[in-house]
Design a protein around this motif. Sequence first.
Motif, PDB file in Angstrom:
ATOM      1  N   CYS A  29      -2.801   9.652 -10.964  1.00 30.54           N
ATOM      2  CA  CYS A  29      -2.478   9.001  -9.682  1.00 30.54           C
ATOM      3  C   CYS A  29      -0.973   8.908  -9.496  1.00 30.54           C
ATOM      4  CB  CYS A  29      -3.108   7.614  -9.610  1.00 30.54           C
ATOM      5  SG  CYS A  29      -4.905   7.651  -9.507  1.00 30.54           S
ATOM      6  N   VAL A  30      -0.260   8.629 -10.576  1.00 27.66           N
ATOM      7  CA  VAL A  30       1.202   8.582 -10.504  1.00 27.66           C
ATOM      8  C   VAL A  30       1.739   9.964 -10.171  1.00 27.66           C
ATOM      9  CG1 VAL A  30       3.325   8.154 -11.811  1.00 27.66           C
ATOM     10  CG2 VAL A  30       1.362   6.616 -12.078  1.00 27.66           C
ATOM     11  N   ARG A  31       1.216  10.990 -10.832  1.00 29.70           N
ATOM     12  CA  ARG A  31       1.658  12.368 -10.589  1.00 29.70           C
ATOM     13  C   ARG A  31       1.392  12.767  -9.140  1.00 29.70           C
ATOM     14  NH1 ARG A  31      -1.878  15.167 -12.664  1.00 29.70           N
ATOM     15  NH2 ARG A  31      -1.542  14.604 -14.804  1.00 29.70           N
ATOM     16  N   THR A  32       0.193  12.471  -8.631  1.00 30.15           N
ATOM     17  CA  THR A  32      -0.156  12.806  -7.248  1.00 30.15           C
ATOM     18  C   THR A  32       0.769  12.100  -6.280  1.00 30.15           C
ATOM     19  OG1 THR A  32      -2.461  13.183  -7.835  1.00 30.15           O
ATOM     20  CG2 THR A  32      -2.000  12.687  -5.516  1.00 30.15           C
ATOM     21  N   TRP A  33       1.035  10.827  -6.506  1.00 30.35           N
ATOM     22  CA  TRP A  33       1.914  10.046  -5.642  1.00 30.35           C
ATOM     23  C   TRP A  33       3.324  10.639  -5.635  1.00 30.35           C
ATOM     24  CZ3 TRP A  33       6.112   6.799  -7.002  1.00 30.35           C
ATOM     25  CH2 TRP A  33       6.573   5.998  -5.972  1.00 30.35           C
ATOM     26  N   LEU A  34       3.821  11.013  -6.817  1.00 31.01           N
ATOM     27  CA  LEU A  34       5.158  11.616  -6.901  1.00 31.01           C
ATOM     28  C   LEU A  34       5.208  12.948  -6.160  1.00 31.01           C
ATOM     29  CD1 LEU A  34       6.137  10.857 -10.600  1.00 31.01           C
ATOM     30  CD2 LEU A  34       7.248   9.974  -8.542  1.00 31.01           C
ATOM     31  N   GLU A  35       4.180  13.769  -6.311  1.00 31.67           N
ATOM     32  CA  GLU A  35       4.137  15.067  -5.624  1.00 31.67           C
ATOM     33  C   GLU A  35       4.113  14.867  -4.111  1.00 31.67           C
ATOM     34  OE1 GLU A  35       0.838  17.236  -7.272  1.00 31.67           O
ATOM     35  OE2 GLU A  35       1.828  17.460  -9.211  1.00 31.67           O
ATOM     36  N   GLU A  36       3.372  13.857  -3.639  1.00 32.18           N
ATOM     37  CA  GLU A  36       3.357  13.569  -2.200  1.00 32.18           C
ATOM     38  C   GLU A  36       4.734  13.156  -1.710  1.00 32.18           C
ATOM     39  OE1 GLU A  36       0.338  10.581  -1.855  1.00 32.18           O
ATOM     40  OE2 GLU A  36      -1.293  12.031  -2.021  1.00 32.18           O
ATOM     41  N   LYS A  37       5.461  12.394  -2.526  1.00 35.84           N
ATOM     42  CA  LYS A  37       6.820  11.968  -2.161  1.00 35.84           C
ATOM     43  C   LYS A  37       7.771  13.168  -2.129  1.00 35.84           C
ATOM     44  CE  LYS A  37       6.115   7.682  -1.592  1.00 35.84           C
ATOM     45  NZ  LYS A  37       6.076   7.222  -0.219  1.00 35.84           N
ATOM     46  N   LEU A  38       7.576  14.103  -3.046  1.00 35.35           N
ATOM     47  CA  LEU A  38       8.451  15.280  -3.092  1.00 35.35           C
ATOM     48  C   LEU A  38       8.190  16.249  -1.949  1.00 35.35           C
ATOM     49  CD1 LEU A  38       8.417  16.093  -6.905  1.00 35.35           C
ATOM     50  CD2 LEU A  38      10.368  15.325  -5.556  1.00 35.35           C
TER      51      LEU A  38
ATOM     52  N   GLY B 203       0.793  -1.231   0.000  1.00 37.61           N
ATOM     53  CA  GLY B 203       0.000   0.000   0.000  1.00 37.61           C
ATOM     54  C   GLY B 203       0.820   1.273   0.000  1.00 37.61           C
ATOM     55  N   VAL B 204       2.036   1.208  -0.541  1.00 35.16           N
ATOM     56  CA  VAL B 204       2.896   2.397  -0.521  1.00 35.16           C
ATOM     57  C   VAL B 204       3.164   2.990  -1.906  1.00 35.16           C
ATOM     58  CG1 VAL B 204       4.040   1.739   1.621  1.00 35.16           C
ATOM     59  CG2 VAL B 204       5.018   1.017  -0.543  1.00 35.16           C
ATOM     60  N   GLY B 205       2.757   2.316  -2.958  1.00 33.22           N
ATOM     61  CA  GLY B 205       3.005   2.806  -4.310  1.00 33.22           C
ATOM     62  C   GLY B 205       1.851   3.636  -4.829  1.00 33.22           C
ATOM     63  N   PRO B 206       1.956   4.063  -6.084  1.00 36.28           N
ATOM     64  CA  PRO B 206       0.860   4.824  -6.679  1.00 36.28           C
ATOM     65  C   PRO B 206      -0.392   3.964  -6.807  1.00 36.28           C
ATOM     66  CG  PRO B 206       2.590   4.399  -8.303  1.00 36.28           C
ATOM     67  CD  PRO B 206       3.070   3.877  -7.004  1.00 36.28           C
ATOM     68  N   GLN B 207      -1.523   4.611  -6.763  1.00 31.61           N
ATOM     69  CA  GLN B 207      -2.811   3.918  -6.864  1.00 31.61           C
ATOM     70  C   GLN B 207      -2.964   3.316  -8.264  1.00 31.61           C
ATOM     71  OE1 GLN B 207      -6.174   6.469  -6.268  1.00 31.61           O
ATOM     72  NE2 GLN B 207      -7.422   4.803  -5.507  1.00 31.61           N
ATOM     73  N   ALA B 208      -3.438   2.084  -8.292  1.00 29.61           N
ATOM     74  CA  ALA B 208      -3.639   1.378  -9.561  1.00 29.61           C
ATOM     75  C   ALA B 208      -5.089   0.944  -9.685  1.00 29.61           C
ATOM     76  CB  ALA B 208      -2.729   0.159  -9.638  1.00 29.61           C
ATOM     77  N   VAL B 209      -5.479   0.675 -10.921  1.00 32.40           N
ATOM     78  CA  VAL B 209      -6.802   0.160 -11.227  1.00 32.40           C
ATOM     79  C   VAL B 209      -6.602  -1.256 -11.754  1.00 32.40           C
ATOM     80  CG1 VAL B 209      -8.814   0.439 -12.722  1.00 32.40           C
ATOM     81  CG2 VAL B 209      -7.633   2.449 -11.838  1.00 32.40           C
ATOM     82  N   LYS B 210      -7.375  -2.187 -11.244  1.00 33.19           N
ATOM     83  CA  LYS B 210      -7.288  -3.561 -11.746  1.00 33.19           C
ATOM     84  C   LYS B 210      -8.393  -3.763 -12.770  1.00 33.19           C
ATOM     85  CE  LYS B 210      -6.273  -8.157 -10.426  1.00 33.19           C
ATOM     86  NZ  LYS B 210      -5.772  -9.042  -9.425  1.00 33.19           N
ATOM     87  N   LEU B 211      -7.999  -4.125 -13.969  1.00 30.24           N
ATOM     88  CA  LEU B 211      -8.923  -4.382 -15.070  1.00 30.24           C
ATOM     89  C   LEU B 211      -8.766  -5.842 -15.462  1.00 30.24           C
ATOM     90  CD1 LEU B 211      -8.166  -1.178 -17.168  1.00 30.24           C
ATOM     91  CD2 LEU B 211     -10.089  -1.567 -15.630  1.00 30.24           C
TER      92      LEU B 211
END
Length: 66
Positions: A55-64, A37-45
């Motif tokens: 979601c990747v961008r948001t996760w990176l901004e939170e890390k920065l 539960g520590v990586g960027p949010q993903a969608v399972k299809l």
Amino acid sequence: MTTTPTHSGLERLLTIAELSDYLGIPVATLYDWRVDGVGPQAVKLGRALRYPESCVRTWLEEKLHG
């Protein structure tokens, strides 16, 4: 990373291989991060994981800034 709309106007979804290449992180690490539960949010299809660019961008901004 900017959100890239597709021809349909929907946000682009990255495969785990594309995200691995973009971040320079092994695919196995991305799977581990998902389980933990520590990586960027993903969608399972079905059986496939996809990562919305936003979601990747948001996760990176939170890390920065976190």
